[in-house]
Scaffold this motif. Structure first.
Motif, mmCIF file in Angstrom:
data_model
loop_
_atom_site.group_PDB
_atom_site.id
_atom_site.type_symbol
_atom_site.label_atom_id
_atom_site.label_comp_id
_atom_site.label_asym_id
_atom_site.label_seq_id
_atom_site.Cartn_x
_atom_site.Cartn_y
_atom_site.Cartn_z
ATOM 1 N N GLY A 149 0.804 -1.217 0.000
ATOM 2 C CA GLY A 149 0.000 0.000 0.000
ATOM 3 C C GLY A 149 0.833 1.261 0.000
ATOM 4 O O GLY A 149 0.440 2.282 -0.565
ATOM 5 N N VAL A 150 2.003 1.199 0.612
ATOM 6 C CA VAL A 150 2.896 2.355 0.666
ATOM 7 C C VAL A 150 3.828 2.389 -0.550
ATOM 8 O O VAL A 150 3.934 3.401 -1.235
ATOM 9 C CB VAL A 150 3.730 2.337 1.973
ATOM 10 C CG1 VAL A 150 4.790 3.416 1.956
ATOM 11 C CG2 VAL A 150 2.820 2.497 3.176
ATOM 12 N N SER A 151 4.482 1.273 -0.839
ATOM 13 C CA SER A 151 5.522 1.288 -1.871
ATOM 14 C C SER A 151 4.978 1.447 -3.283
ATOM 15 O O SER A 151 5.608 2.109 -4.110
ATOM 16 C CB SER A 151 6.379 0.023 -1.778
ATOM 17 O OG SER A 151 5.606 -1.133 -2.005
ATOM 18 N N VAL A 152 3.820 0.887 -3.574
ATOM 19 C CA VAL A 152 3.271 1.008 -4.931
ATOM 20 C C VAL A 152 2.995 2.473 -5.264
ATOM 21 O O VAL A 152 3.310 2.943 -6.360
ATOM 22 C CB VAL A 152 1.994 0.138 -5.092
ATOM 23 C CG1 VAL A 152 1.238 0.487 -6.362
ATOM 24 C CG2 VAL A 152 2.372 -1.342 -5.095
ATOM 25 N N HIS A 153 2.445 3.197 -4.321
ATOM 26 C CA HIS A 153 2.161 4.624 -4.531
ATOM 27 C C HIS A 153 3.449 5.393 -4.837
ATOM 28 O O HIS A 153 3.503 6.173 -5.789
ATOM 29 C CB HIS A 153 1.477 5.188 -3.283
ATOM 30 C CG HIS A 153 1.392 6.676 -3.278
ATOM 31 N ND1 HIS A 153 0.475 7.376 -4.031
ATOM 32 C CD2 HIS A 153 2.127 7.610 -2.623
ATOM 33 C CE1 HIS A 153 0.651 8.667 -3.836
ATOM 34 N NE2 HIS A 153 1.636 8.837 -2.987
ATOM 35 N N PHE A 154 4.475 5.176 -4.018
ATOM 36 C CA PHE A 154 5.733 5.890 -4.227
ATOM 37 C C PHE A 154 6.425 5.454 -5.511
ATOM 38 O O PHE A 154 6.956 6.283 -6.248
ATOM 39 C CB PHE A 154 6.673 5.703 -3.025
ATOM 40 C CG PHE A 154 6.280 6.521 -1.843
ATOM 41 C CD1 PHE A 154 6.336 7.900 -1.880
ATOM 42 C CD2 PHE A 154 5.839 5.921 -0.682
ATOM 43 C CE1 PHE A 154 5.964 8.673 -0.786
ATOM 44 C CE2 PHE A 154 5.463 6.670 0.420
ATOM 45 C CZ PHE A 154 5.528 8.055 0.360
ATOM 46 N N MET A 155 6.409 4.168 -5.798
ATOM 47 C CA MET A 155 7.073 3.690 -7.015
ATOM 48 C C MET A 155 6.369 4.219 -8.256
ATOM 49 O O MET A 155 7.019 4.561 -9.239
ATOM 50 C CB MET A 155 7.128 2.162 -7.027
ATOM 51 C CG MET A 155 7.917 1.611 -8.206
ATOM 52 S SD MET A 155 9.585 2.306 -8.430
ATOM 53 C CE MET A 155 10.419 1.717 -6.998
ATOM 54 N N ARG A 156 5.057 4.310 -8.218
ATOM 55 C CA ARG A 156 4.300 4.875 -9.343
ATOM 56 C C ARG A 156 4.770 6.304 -9.610
ATOM 57 O O ARG A 156 5.020 6.685 -10.756
ATOM 58 C CB ARG A 156 2.807 4.832 -9.016
ATOM 59 C CG ARG A 156 1.910 4.912 -10.213
ATOM 60 C CD ARG A 156 0.435 4.775 -9.835
ATOM 61 N NE ARG A 156 0.119 3.405 -9.491
ATOM 62 C CZ ARG A 156 -0.641 3.028 -8.468
ATOM 63 N NH1 ARG A 156 -1.165 3.928 -7.648
ATOM 64 N NH2 ARG A 156 -0.888 1.761 -8.233
ATOM 65 N N ALA A 157 4.920 7.094 -8.552
ATOM 66 C CA ALA A 157 5.383 8.482 -8.691
ATOM 67 C C ALA A 157 6.812 8.531 -9.228
ATOM 68 O O ALA A 157 7.131 9.356 -10.094
ATOM 69 C CB ALA A 157 5.282 9.209 -7.358
#
Length: 190
Positions: A149-157
């Motif tokens: 939930g945390v890493s996917v958001h940051f990696m997308r950015a």
């Protein structure tokens, strides 16, 4: 002496509420924990409708006419707790940080300062965090969902703004977790 007493009283009047605020900060994460456990963000969001609801409506998931009842809706911060189309949100991150095993360790943090060889989690639970997570599938599953939930958001950015990975021949995921970041990089650059 009167001026010194007055200054001390004034200082105390400012300091006491400040220390009470610090001591009571636990109410914020614990309230957030309750909101996530009750699934309030998803109940309010209702697939993007974001209709203000009363507490009774939220808990019952019913749509009734509001007759002057106080209603609630998620703010931009609250929306981070709503489950997205990929099944991800920050809600598992909140729950993961408030599991009993972690909460038991916090009161022992001072002991790690007094004795650097002391690990609060081990003292509280009898074993290290990774061993504990390895033995308890529910804890491990929640940790994996939290990290996704945390890493996917940051990696997308990152992938939307950074192209430095393009052309890399060998890439190793040393962070572990569920491998979401590596999958996203490979998907974009393969």
């Amino acid at each position: 002496m009167e001026n010194a007493d007055a200054a001390a009283a004034e200082h105390s009047n400012k300091a006491m509420p400040a220390i009470m605020d610090l001591e009571n900060m636990i109410r914020v994460p614990m309230s957030l924990h309750a909101v996530v456990r009750l699934n309030v963000p998803d109940a309010i969001w209702q697939d993007g409708a974001n209709t203000p609801l009363s507490a009774a409506h939220i808990l019952s998931h019913e749509h009734l006419d509001s007759c002057g009842e106080r209603t609630y809706y998620p703010t931009e911060i609250g929306k981070t707790l709503v489950t997205d189309a990929e099944g991800l949100s920050y809600a598992p991150y909140v729950l993961q940080h408030h599991q009993d095993a972690l909460v038991r360790a916090w009161p022992l943090v001072h002991e790690a300062v007094l004795d650097p060889t002391s690990e609060p989690f081990v003292k509280a639970n009898g074993e290290g965090a990774y061993r504990c997570y390895g033995k308890k599938p529910e804890m491990n599953g929640l940790m994996q969902k939290a990290m996704s939930g945390v890493s996917v958001h940051f990696m997308r950015a990152i992938l939307n703004s950074y192209d430095g990975i393009k052309g890399v021949k060998k890439l190793v995921d040393v962070g572990g977790s569920a491998g979401d970041c590596l999958r996203m990089i490979l998907h974009k650059h393969s």
